[in-house]
Design a protein around this motif. Structure first.
Motif, PDB file in Angstrom:
ATOM      1  N   THR A 141       7.043  -9.270  16.617  1.00 28.30           N
ATOM      2  CA  THR A 141       6.194  -9.304  17.703  1.00 28.30           C
ATOM      3  C   THR A 141       4.663  -9.259  17.283  1.00 28.30           C
ATOM      4  O   THR A 141       3.781  -9.659  17.797  1.00 28.30           O
ATOM      5  N   LEU A 142       4.623  -8.268  16.161  1.00 28.98           N
ATOM      6  CA  LEU A 142       3.192  -8.166  15.622  1.00 28.98           C
ATOM      7  C   LEU A 142       2.742  -9.195  15.213  1.00 28.98           C
ATOM      8  O   LEU A 142       1.574  -9.645  15.231  1.00 28.98           O
ATOM      9  N   GLY A 143       3.533 -10.155  14.117  1.00 27.26           N
ATOM     10  CA  GLY A 143       3.137 -11.418  13.818  1.00 27.26           C
ATOM     11  C   GLY A 143       2.713 -12.425  14.782  1.00 27.26           C
ATOM     12  O   GLY A 143       1.844 -13.257  14.724  1.00 27.26           O
ATOM     13  N   SER A 144       3.634 -12.438  15.935  1.00 35.35           N
ATOM     14  CA  SER A 144       3.390 -13.588  16.789  1.00 35.35           C
ATOM     15  C   SER A 144       2.183 -12.978  17.772  1.00 35.35           C
ATOM     16  O   SER A 144       1.136 -13.952  17.945  1.00 35.35           O
ATOM     17  N   ALA A 145       1.808 -11.794  17.857  1.00 37.23           N
ATOM     18  CA  ALA A 145       0.680 -11.647  18.756  1.00 37.23           C
ATOM     19  C   ALA A 145      -0.531 -11.567  17.844  1.00 37.23           C
ATOM     20  O   ALA A 145      -1.691 -11.888  18.430  1.00 37.23           O
ATOM     21  N   ILE A 192      14.551  -8.009   7.702  1.00 38.15           N
ATOM     22  CA  ILE A 192      14.517  -7.330   6.450  1.00 38.15           C
ATOM     23  C   ILE A 192      13.067  -6.913   6.502  1.00 38.15           C
ATOM     24  O   ILE A 192      12.929  -5.556   5.938  1.00 38.15           O
ATOM     25  N   ALA A 193      11.995  -7.406   7.324  1.00 37.85           N
ATOM     26  CA  ALA A 193      10.664  -6.737   6.989  1.00 37.85           C
ATOM     27  C   ALA A 193      10.648  -5.381   7.655  1.00 37.85           C
ATOM     28  O   ALA A 193      10.010  -4.440   6.953  1.00 37.85           O
ATOM     29  N   THR A 194      11.130  -5.100   8.863  1.00 43.25           N
ATOM     30  CA  THR A 194      11.311  -3.864   9.444  1.00 43.25           C
ATOM     31  C   THR A 194      11.881  -3.096   8.688  1.00 43.25           C
ATOM     32  O   THR A 194      11.704  -1.695   8.698  1.00 43.25           O
ATOM     33  N   VAL A 195      13.009  -3.275   8.245  1.00 46.37           N
ATOM     34  CA  VAL A 195      13.785  -2.416   7.333  1.00 46.37           C
ATOM     35  C   VAL A 195      13.176  -1.864   6.079  1.00 46.37           C
ATOM     36  O   VAL A 195      13.066  -0.403   5.792  1.00 46.37           O
ATOM     37  N   PHE A 196      12.252  -2.703   5.491  1.00 46.23           N
ATOM     38  CA  PHE A 196      11.259  -2.312   4.323  1.00 46.23           C
ATOM     39  C   PHE A 196      10.246  -1.229   5.038  1.00 46.23           C
ATOM     40  O   PHE A 196      10.081  -0.333   4.368  1.00 46.23           O
ATOM     41  N   MET A 205       2.036  -3.708   9.124  1.00 46.12           N
ATOM     42  CA  MET A 205       2.549  -2.594   9.320  1.00 46.12           C
ATOM     43  C   MET A 205       2.392  -1.818   7.873  1.00 46.12           C
ATOM     44  O   MET A 205       2.044  -0.499   8.207  1.00 46.12           O
ATOM     45  N   ARG A 206       2.031  -2.488   7.050  1.00 44.74           N
ATOM     46  CA  ARG A 206       1.894  -1.670   5.541  1.00 44.74           C
ATOM     47  C   ARG A 206       0.556  -1.647   5.154  1.00 44.74           C
ATOM     48  O   ARG A 206       0.361  -0.512   4.631  1.00 44.74           O
ATOM     49  N   LEU A 207      -0.325  -2.428   5.772  1.00 45.73           N
ATOM     50  CA  LEU A 207      -1.571  -2.540   4.893  1.00 45.73           C
ATOM     51  C   LEU A 207      -2.792  -2.220   6.001  1.00 45.73           C
ATOM     52  O   LEU A 207      -3.869  -1.738   5.821  1.00 45.73           O
ATOM     53  N   SER A 208      -2.194  -2.163   7.636  1.00 51.18           N
ATOM     54  CA  SER A 208      -3.325  -1.969   8.623  1.00 51.18           C
ATOM     55  C   SER A 208      -3.327  -0.519   9.009  1.00 51.18           C
ATOM     56  O   SER A 208      -2.043  -0.081   9.139  1.00 51.18           O
ATOM     57  N   ARG A 209      -4.512  -0.030   9.184  1.00 51.80           N
ATOM     58  CA  ARG A 209      -4.689   1.413   9.728  1.00 51.80           C
ATOM     59  C   ARG A 209      -4.058   1.436  11.085  1.00 51.80           C
ATOM     60  O   ARG A 209      -3.478   2.415  11.381  1.00 51.80           O
ATOM     61  N   ASN A 229       5.990 -15.097  11.230  1.00 49.31           N
ATOM     62  CA  ASN A 229       5.736 -13.811  12.115  1.00 49.31           C
ATOM     63  C   ASN A 229       6.004 -12.491  11.403  1.00 49.31           C
ATOM     64  O   ASN A 229       5.361 -11.524  11.537  1.00 49.31           O
ATOM     65  N   ALA A 230       7.282 -12.703  10.878  1.00 57.43           N
ATOM     66  CA  ALA A 230       7.736 -11.303  10.063  1.00 57.43           C
ATOM     67  C   ALA A 230       6.770 -11.222   8.950  1.00 57.43           C
ATOM     68  O   ALA A 230       6.458  -9.860   8.606  1.00 57.43           O
ATOM     69  N   THR A 231       6.427 -12.130   8.218  1.00 56.85           N
ATOM     70  CA  THR A 231       5.499 -11.803   6.877  1.00 56.85           C
ATOM     71  C   THR A 231       4.401 -11.122   7.430  1.00 56.85           C
ATOM     72  O   THR A 231       3.739 -10.210   6.603  1.00 56.85           O
ATOM     73  N   ILE A 232       3.732 -11.710   8.262  1.00 56.12           N
ATOM     74  CA  ILE A 232       2.499 -11.317   8.852  1.00 56.12           C
ATOM     75  C   ILE A 232       2.449  -9.808   9.470  1.00 56.12           C
ATOM     76  O   ILE A 232       1.885  -8.632   9.195  1.00 56.12           O
TER      77      ILE A 232
END
Length: 618
Positions: free
Chosen positions: A278-282, A446-450, A95-99, A87-90
């Motif tokens: 939550t982004l990843g799970s959605a 970690i993902a959100t901190v990045f 967060m970084r790649l999608s407009r 979920n975090a990876t997705i």
């Protein structure tokens, strides 16, 4: 001045121009199915790889029966760890790649929050033995915000009380009658108290539906500690208007600025992990999203028709009324053909978090009992596969703690009584596995901190890079100390369920009072004993073994001083003064929060004058 525009966390508030249905086309079933298959393949293959790595660690002289038992326990701990990681990876990739990450996972028509809805919305505040003045302050601020927006006539407030304390009930009648008088002509306020409380909160809402449900189209469900700004409420209503097959909708719920040291650390960590997770799970859950039971908008007609909860058969703590009603109602709504969605954006939707360790543990045990009741609901007919998986995962959430402790205790027993003949562990492979698991556990944070560090606006909103990094690292240490403390509590509770052990349905403590040492010792002695016994066992085998065992035994050994040290006004004042674990709503609070006059704001010099925000003069 508000935090709007200062953070991508608030990109999806009601100040945006409404989108059209054509801008947000629902995912077709084929694409969503592919996402779910891909996610399932990632989870299964990752779990298999981790299990193989553990087996490899044990394979020095063949795998003994005890080691196979450890592998079985390890498997029970994996689902939440692996799912959280992916979920975090997705979520990070989105967060970084999608407009527009939110639209990518929640393709709903936004509607127009600036136009008055023709629907009638009931605001349901469910209370039981609460601080009446505090509840009234939050509700009045919500009413005032909606009236200021010119939308009060589209809403009606219902205070649904299950209070069984006569003194508090008398005060409720006085306070809420006065609230109704103050807002007469602007918004209708109704107070109702049940003398009997069947079904707990779900029964409370069911009683509302039977009395007044036919008068309204939607219901905004709140807990006693909930608060939502008008912008967030109107956005939910506009989306519900624009999507007629939407049954339940909510955004992320964030912690209200807190003055308790325990709550500040905890909700900072939750805030870090929440959005990526939550982004990843959605992304893969789609229209089978979660319902967290509060700060959510429900469509009344299908909810009343299809989400009536069964009384579970049998005797004991897992029978009777369903405690964790929310996820069951979500799967029943989905079974009826209506979508259940979460908008993974942080708007003006708040809750209070437990102010101390003992209250946090009590909440966890209440959720544990409720989730384990789902064992009796797995056979519900007609559930979509994803909904059935969600029920299984909710059960495994609280099975993993006993499985994790069993894994540790079996390993300790094999080392103590069997020696090299019973267990042989390759240190290098084991260290690789340990680091991998630890990384996967903390991946959402970690993902959100990045993501925060990569965005100048987010860095500023959270107080700057040094404060963010220091806060994240200290919170991770705190989480590592807390995890085995909670695991011991959950394990003992689960072990007591067959013997009738249950958690009561009492009022929650919400203020930051100092915990007495005697109470902490009486409640946390099993954790202390576990930690000290772990130290003694490790030291007796080899002093060098103490160091790798610290993540498991240090937190429990320090449970009592940690509980005392993170409770009370003095600890809260020190936490606020440190500048750590600061949230965007503290440095630039939304105007809707000002009437609450939160201690966290007052301690930071935020003034409350004519509804405007400013720094108090020295």
């Amino acid at each position: 001045m508000s935090v709007e525009g200062a953070s991508r966390f608030e990109d999806l508030n009601c100040s945006q121009d409404p989108g059209s249905a054509a801008d947000h086309r629902p995912l077709d079933a084929g694409r969503l199915r592919l996402r779910r298959l891909a996610f399932g393949a990632l989870v299964v293959s990752s779990a298999a790889a981790l299990t193989a790595l553990l087996a490899l660690s044990f394979s020095g002289n063949g795998i003994s029966a005890g080691e196979w038992l450890m592998i079985g326990c390890f498997l029970l701990t994996l689902p939440w760890t692996v799912i959280g990681f992916w979920n975090a990876t997705i979520g990070l990739a989105l967060m970084r790649l999608s407009r527009d990450p939110v639209a990518a996972v929640c393709p709903l028509a936004r509607g127009d929050a600036g136009v008055a809805s023709t629907a009638s919305t009931a605001i349901l505040s469910c209370v039981r033995n609460e601080d009446v003045e505090a509840v009234c302050t939050r509700l009045e601020a919500m009413v005032a915000d909606l009236v200021r927006a010119g939308r009060g006539q589209g809403f009606a407030l219902y205070v649904l009380s299950d209070t069984n304390d006569a003194v508090i009930a008398c005060r409720e009648e006085e306070v809420f009658a006065d609230l109704a008088r103050r807002w007469e002509g602007e918004m209708r306020v109704t107070y109702r108290r049940r003398a009997d409380n069947p079904g707990f909160k779900a029964g409370n809402i069911r009683d509302f539906l039977e009395r007044w449900g036919a008068n309204h189209d939607y219901a905004l469900v709140l807990d006693a500690d909930s608060f939502m700004g008008a912008a967030a409420i109107l956005d939910l209503v506009a989306r519900m208007d624009a999507n007629p097959r939407l049954g339940i909708l909510q955004t992320l719920v964030v912690g209200m600025p807190a003055s308790s040291a325990f709550a500040r650390v905890f909700q900072f960590g939750m805030r870090l992990g929440m959005r990526s997770y939550t982004l990843g799970s959605a992304w893969w859950q789609g229209d089978c999203g979660p319902y967290w039971g509060h700060n959510a908008l429900i469509r009344i007609a299908p909810f009343e028709a299809h989400c009536h909860l069964p009384v579970l058969p049998g005797k004991g703590p897992l029978s009777g009324w369903v405690l964790s009603h929310d996820q069951v109602e979500a799967v029943l709504m989905r079974r009826a053909g209506y979508e259940v969605r979460v908008v993974p954006a942080e708007t003006q939707s708040f809750e209070e978090n437990p102010p101390n360790m003992l209250e946090f543990i009590r909440r966890e045990l209440r959720w544990c009992q409720g989730n384990l009741q789902y064992l009796k609901l797995l056979g519900l007919r007609g559930l979509p596969l994803v909904s059935r998986i969600q029920l299984v995962l909710a059960i495994l959430m609280f099975v993993s703690a006993p499985a994790w402790l069993a894994f540790m205790l079996i390993g300790a027993g094999l080392v103590t009584f069997g020696g090299a003949q019973m267990i042989a562990f390759d240190a290098a492979t084991g260290l690789t596995l340990f680091i991998t698991i630890l990384t996967m556990i903390f991946a959402p944070k970690i993902a959100t901190v990045f993501d925060i560090l990569a965005d100048a606006r987010l860095r500023k909103a959270f107080g700057g890079a040094p404060r963010i990094v220091a806060g994240a690292l200290s919170e991770i240490v705190f989480a590592m100390l807390m995890a085995p403390i909670i695991a011991v509590a959950v394990t003992l509770f689960v072990a007591g369920l067959p013997f009738g052990k249950a958690i009561g349905w009492g009022a929650q403590i919400r203020d930051s009072r100092a915990l007495p040492a005697g109470l902490c010792a009486a409640k946390l002695w099993p954790q202390t004993l576990f930690g000290l016994a772990g130290f003694a066992w490790a030291f007796s085998l080899s002093p060098d073994l103490v160091w790798p065992m610290l993540p498991v035994i240090l937190g429990p050994a320090l449970a009592v001083p940690l509980a005392i040290g993170t409770s009370g006004p003095r600890a809260g004042a020190l936490a606020l003064a440190s500048g750590l674990w600061r949230l965007p709503e503290e440095t630039a609070p939304a105007e809707c929060l000002l009437p609450l006059q939160l201690p966290a704001h007052a301690s930071m010099g935020v003034s409350f004058f004519k509804g405007e925000i400013g720094k108090a003069e020295a």
